[in-house]
Motif scaffolding. Structure first.
Motif, PDB file in Angstrom:
ATOM      1  N   ARG A   1       0.818  -1.220   0.000  1.00 40.54           N
ATOM      2  CA  ARG A   1       0.000   0.000   0.000  1.00 40.54           C
ATOM      3  C   ARG A   1       0.851   1.270   0.000  1.00 40.54           C
ATOM      4  NH1 ARG A   1      -5.178   1.412   0.837  1.00 40.54           N
ATOM      5  NH2 ARG A   1      -5.589   3.419   1.833  1.00 40.54           N
ATOM      6  N   ASN A   2       1.886   1.307   0.814  1.00 34.31           N
ATOM      7  CA  ASN A   2       2.722   2.513   0.938  1.00 34.31           C
ATOM      8  C   ASN A   2       3.432   2.851  -0.383  1.00 34.31           C
ATOM      9  OD1 ASN A   2       2.048   2.887   3.624  1.00 34.31           O
ATOM     10  ND2 ASN A   2       3.767   1.644   4.362  1.00 34.31           N
ATOM     11  N   LYS A   3       4.003   1.813  -1.026  1.00 35.21           N
ATOM     12  CA  LYS A   3       4.698   2.034  -2.289  1.00 35.21           C
ATOM     13  C   LYS A   3       3.712   2.449  -3.380  1.00 35.21           C
ATOM     14  CE  LYS A   3       8.089   0.057  -5.443  1.00 35.21           C
ATOM     15  NZ  LYS A   3       8.963  -1.071  -5.770  1.00 35.21           N
ATOM     16  N   LEU A   4       2.531   1.823  -3.363  1.00 33.49           N
ATOM     17  CA  LEU A   4       1.504   2.140  -4.357  1.00 33.49           C
ATOM     18  C   LEU A   4       1.090   3.604  -4.240  1.00 33.49           C
ATOM     19  CD1 LEU A   4      -0.454   1.233  -6.569  1.00 33.49           C
ATOM     20  CD2 LEU A   4      -2.044   0.518  -4.770  1.00 33.49           C
ATOM     21  N   LEU A   5       0.915   4.072  -2.996  1.00 32.48           N
ATOM     22  CA  LEU A   5       0.516   5.458  -2.757  1.00 32.48           C
ATOM     23  C   LEU A   5       1.588   6.431  -3.256  1.00 32.48           C
ATOM     24  CD1 LEU A   5      -1.632   7.304  -1.546  1.00 32.48           C
ATOM     25  CD2 LEU A   5      -0.431   7.149   0.645  1.00 32.48           C
ATOM     26  N   ALA A   6       2.841   6.119  -2.988  1.00 33.74           N
ATOM     27  CA  ALA A   6       3.947   6.976  -3.419  1.00 33.74           C
ATOM     28  C   ALA A   6       4.025   7.046  -4.952  1.00 33.74           C
ATOM     29  CB  ALA A   6       5.269   6.452  -2.858  1.00 33.74           C
ATOM     30  N   LEU A   7       3.811   5.913  -5.595  1.00 29.75           N
ATOM     31  CA  LEU A   7       3.850   5.869  -7.059  1.00 29.75           C
ATOM     32  C   LEU A   7       2.708   6.663  -7.672  1.00 29.75           C
ATOM     33  CD1 LEU A   7       4.792   2.103  -7.573  1.00 29.75           C
ATOM     34  CD2 LEU A   7       6.190   4.068  -8.252  1.00 29.75           C
ATOM     35  N   LEU A   8       1.529   6.546  -7.082  1.00 33.54           N
ATOM     36  CA  LEU A   8       0.372   7.281  -7.601  1.00 33.54           C
ATOM     37  C   LEU A   8       0.578   8.787  -7.458  1.00 33.54           C
ATOM     38  CD1 LEU A   8      -2.506   5.016  -6.246  1.00 33.54           C
ATOM     39  CD2 LEU A   8      -1.875   5.365  -8.662  1.00 33.54           C
ATOM     40  N   MET A   9       1.179   9.207  -6.352  1.00 37.47           N
ATOM     41  CA  MET A   9       1.456  10.634  -6.141  1.00 37.47           C
ATOM     42  C   MET A   9       2.486  11.139  -7.166  1.00 37.47           C
ATOM     43  SD  MET A   9       1.536  10.911  -1.979  1.00 37.47           S
ATOM     44  CE  MET A   9       2.016  12.633  -2.026  1.00 37.47           C
ATOM     45  N   GLU A  10       3.527  10.332  -7.413  1.00 32.09           N
ATOM     46  CA  GLU A  10       4.537  10.724  -8.400  1.00 32.09           C
ATOM     47  C   GLU A  10       3.920  10.796  -9.797  1.00 32.09           C
ATOM     48  OE1 GLU A  10       8.881   9.347 -10.231  1.00 32.09           O
ATOM     49  OE2 GLU A  10       7.957   8.154  -8.633  1.00 32.09           O
ATOM     50  N   GLN A  11       3.051   9.848 -10.089  1.00 30.15           N
ATOM     51  CA  GLN A  11       2.377   9.827 -11.387  1.00 30.15           C
ATOM     52  C   GLN A  11       1.530  11.078 -11.580  1.00 30.15           C
ATOM     53  OE1 GLN A  11      -0.971   7.093 -11.980  1.00 30.15           O
ATOM     54  NE2 GLN A  11       0.068   6.312 -13.822  1.00 30.15           N
ATOM     55  N   GLN A  12       0.780  11.444 -10.531  1.00 31.57           N
ATOM     56  CA  GLN A  12      -0.079  12.621 -10.602  1.00 31.57           C
ATOM     57  C   GLN A  12       0.732  13.899 -10.773  1.00 31.57           C
ATOM     58  OE1 GLN A  12      -3.384  12.323 -10.783  1.00 31.57           O
ATOM     59  NE2 GLN A  12      -3.484  14.511 -11.185  1.00 31.57           N
ATOM     60  N   GLU A  13       1.871  13.948 -10.092  1.00 34.24           N
ATOM     61  CA  GLU A  13       2.740  15.128 -10.162  1.00 34.24           C
ATOM     62  C   GLU A  13       3.304  15.298 -11.578  1.00 34.24           C
ATOM     63  OE1 GLU A  13       6.801  16.910  -8.090  1.00 34.24           O
ATOM     64  OE2 GLU A  13       5.869  15.107  -7.276  1.00 34.24           O
ATOM     65  N   LEU A  14       3.729  14.193 -12.190  1.00 36.18           N
ATOM     66  CA  LEU A  14       4.274  14.244 -13.550  1.00 36.18           C
ATOM     67  C   LEU A  14       3.203  14.631 -14.564  1.00 36.18           C
ATOM     68  CD1 LEU A  14       6.600  11.091 -13.620  1.00 36.18           C
ATOM     69  CD2 LEU A  14       7.321  13.467 -13.874  1.00 36.18           C
ATOM     70  N   LEU A  15       1.982  14.100 -14.404  1.00 37.50           N
ATOM     71  CA  LEU A  15       0.894  14.391 -15.333  1.00 37.50           C
ATOM     72  C   LEU A  15       0.453  15.846 -15.250  1.00 37.50           C
ATOM     73  CD1 LEU A  15      -1.231  11.134 -14.912  1.00 37.50           C
ATOM     74  CD2 LEU A  15       0.039  11.846 -16.953  1.00 37.50           C
ATOM     75  N   SER A  16       0.653  16.453 -14.116  1.00 35.68           N
ATOM     76  CA  SER A  16       0.222  17.849 -13.928  1.00 35.68           C
ATOM     77  C   SER A  16       1.215  18.850 -14.506  1.00 35.68           C
ATOM     78  CB  SER A  16       0.016  18.135 -12.434  1.00 35.68           C
ATOM     79  OG  SER A  16       1.255  18.032 -11.733  1.00 35.68           O
ATOM     80  N   LYS A  17       2.430  18.391 -14.836  1.00 34.43           N
ATOM     81  CA  LYS A  17       3.458  19.311 -15.362  1.00 34.43           C
ATOM     82  C   LYS A  17       3.218  19.635 -16.835  1.00 34.43           C
ATOM     83  CE  LYS A  17       7.205  18.086 -12.180  1.00 34.43           C
ATOM     84  NZ  LYS A  17       8.561  17.525 -12.052  1.00 34.43           N
TER      85      LYS A  17
END
Length: 585
Positions: free
Chosen positions: A569-585
């Motif tokens: 769960r922890n790694k999944l959450l971190a990956l989703l946050m990184e994904q969202q950050e990249l998509l917003s750029k």
């Protein structure tokens, strides 16, 4: 050793040397041309006189002058050293110390070939059957001295002489079979027997005079084939060898001319008669590789093939191949319908006069065409034009003008009409004049991260633009060391930075890669203004960031699936946050 290498490099200009193989044009501080190692229409082969290196940005081959010789001639370091030492006029007293560095599987093959040659010579000079063959050689006009010089030998009509001898001397079975000294009835069959039997054995020497193969001539009327040559192996490649070159190379350089024949005896007998600047193709039609070897020594070739129809076709084909390399071609055809060997036997030293009287090929060819076709008649004119237009098509303009005027005078055909016909004429796809034309355009591009790094290396003044927008994460692992070393130098120098120090310990080991990257930037951006370089750099950085983003998002998707399967769960959450950050750029 380093002293000799540097001495050779100081005596030989890399641009001049490579220019004998590649048509180079000035491009900024460097020179550029089409790569000799792969087919291309757009030149991507760059030579740097300053760095003393060459590199092709299409096939990615490159290196120094020694690397070029190794690639063009298919030789090792010690052989390349000897070739360049000869070119530079240097004498290497002890090549053995260099050969130790270059020691490889080839040494075992050379050892086997030397043993085999000793065996064949012994059979020729010290056996009763050999005495008969020796008599045959002398009847063909060869002297004892020539037989010894070319180390001609004899393979007796026996099945188990050479093979067991080589095994006893420590030669591996695999080497014996690969060298063509023995054969087996089937794969894995232990029944092995000598392959050369009842044959005259002619050793074939490489550029340095080492034995790398054999030509076995049949001594019985019913033997097939007439010539049994060594198979291609680690030493022997018939398309890259010229018989007699080790004997003739000095004379070719001294005369600035080579006589090119087809057979072993066609080379040996004229050599014995005083024509020392002579070589023969080795069991194959003339190849582009062989021409490049010749071109290293001279640009002037006299072809002297058999005078039958097959010999004429070989002469014509050879002209087109030689023309592709900008060679000057003459031909000998006054041999009383004999091959060069027979002519020498009958006329001796008169062969030298025939060679001196060789005509330039185009004049000879025009005369031959007119001799068999009447250009004053329509059919005759068509036949002549059909044969001559391919020759005119590939000529340089000034040469073409000279021969068109000559041709027009000899045939009565109008010069303007000839120019029109040449312009309209298209070479057939399979025509030998197309032998080195591009058939495939290499579309390989420099990766964008390396393009960015190449600009940073070549133009230190733009490094400040990269700060804050480019970091080590954008570069491959192998290039991070270089980028971080540049960053360290910049941080130390700041506004005082005018050029990089490539002696920095962090990047000294990467010097070869750095030279190639700088060469790329010089070739592509050397003529750009400082402002234009900055604009181009910003475009490349933008492209690099987009590429990095796409690649990282792709990897994140893979990692998300793995995290879901592992219920992390922890790694999944971190990956989703990184994904969202990249998509917003």
């Amino acid at each position: 050793m380093a002293d000799i290498i540097e001495d050779i490099k100081s005596r030989l200009d890399i641009v001049s040397y490579i220019s004998s193989f590649v048509q180079l044009k000035k491009a900024g501080r460097n020179f550029k041309g089409c790569c000799p190692f792969h087919n291309e229409k757009t030149p991507s082969f760059v030579v740097s006189p300053e760095k003393q290196i060459w590199h092709c940005f299409g096939c990615h081959k490159g290196g120094d002058l020694f690397a070029f010789v190794k690639e063009t001639d298919g030789v090792g370091f010690s052989e390349a050293l000897q070739i360049l030492a000869d070119k530079a006029g240097l004498k290497i007293e002890k090549l053995s110390k260099f050969e130790k560095k270059d020691k490889s599987e080839k040494d075992d093959y050379y050892y086997a070939h030397e043993l085999a040659c000793d065996f064949f010579e012994e059979q020729l000079h010290e056996t009763d059957d050999g005495a008969k063959v020796l008599k045959y050689l002398k009847n063909r006009g060869l002297s004892d001295e020539t037989i010894r010089e070319f180390r001609i030998g004899f393979a007796p009509d026996e099945y188990e002489l050479l093979y067991p001898l080589l095994l006893k001397k420590g030669v591996k079975k695999e080497i014996i079979l690969n060298s063509g000294f023995a054969s087996s009835k089937g794969i894995g069959d232990d029944k092995i027997f000598d392959k050369y039997r009842a044959r005259l054995m002619i050793p074939i020497f490489d550029y340095l005079g080492k034995i790398c193969g054999f030509g076995g001539r049949a001594l019985k009327d019913d033997q097939m084939p007439k010539y049994l040559n060594s198979p291609d192996n680690i030493l022997y490649n018939k398309s890259r060898l010229l018989y007699g070159l080790s004997h003739a190379k000095k004379h070719i350089k001294d005369n600035d001319e080579v006589v090119l024949v087809e057979g072993y005896f066609d080379m040996i007998l004229p050599y014995q008669a005083g024509i020392k600047n002579i070589v023969a193709t080795s069991g194959t039609a003339l190849t582009q590789d062989q021409i490049r070897i010749v071109k290293r020594l001279t640009a002037n070739v006299i072809t002297c093939f058999d005078t039958d129809s097959a010999g004429f076709e070989a002469t014509k084909r050879s002209y087109f191949l030689l023309q592709n390399e900008d060679m000057n071609v003459k031909t000998v055809w006054q041999l009383d319908k004999k091959d060069p060997a027979d002519y020498v036997v009958d006329h001796g030293e008169k062969f030298a006069d025939v060679v001196k009287g060789a005509k330039d090929f185009v004049t000879f060819y025009i005369e031959k065409l007119i001799d068999v076709n009447d250009p004053s008649k329509l059919d005759g004119r068509r036949n002549v034009l059909k044969e001559i237009l391919p020759i005119f098509k590939k000529m340089a303009s000034t040469t073409k003008d000279f021969y068109i005027k000559k041709f027009a005078e000899m045939t009565g055909i109008n010069e303007i009409s000839l120019h029109d016909d040449i312009d309209k004429f298209k070479l057939p796809i399979d025509h030998p004049a197309r032998a080195v034309e591009s058939v495939l355009e290499n579309s390989t591009k420099m990766p964008v991260d390396k393009m960015v790094l190449s600009l940073l290396l070549r133009f230190p003044e733009i490094f400040k633009i990269s700060l804050g927008i480019v970091g080590e994460e954008y570069f491959s692992t192998e290039d991070k060391t270089i980028y971080n070393a540049l960053l360290q130098q910049y941080n130390c120098a700041r506004t005082q930075l005018k050029e990089w120090s490539f002696d920095d310990k962090l990047i000294a080991e990467e010097r070869e890669k750095i030279d190639v990257l700088v060469l790329y930037a010089e070739d592509k951006y050397g003529e750009f203004s400082e402002e234009a370089v900055s604009v181009e750099f910003e475009k490349l950085v933008d492209s690099l960031k987009k590429s990095f983003k796409t690649s990282r998002l792709r990897n994140i998707e893979i990692e998300i699936k793995k995290a879901e399967e592992a219920e992390d769960r922890n790694k999944l959450l971190a990956l989703l946050m990184e994904q969202q950050e990249l998509l917003s750029k």
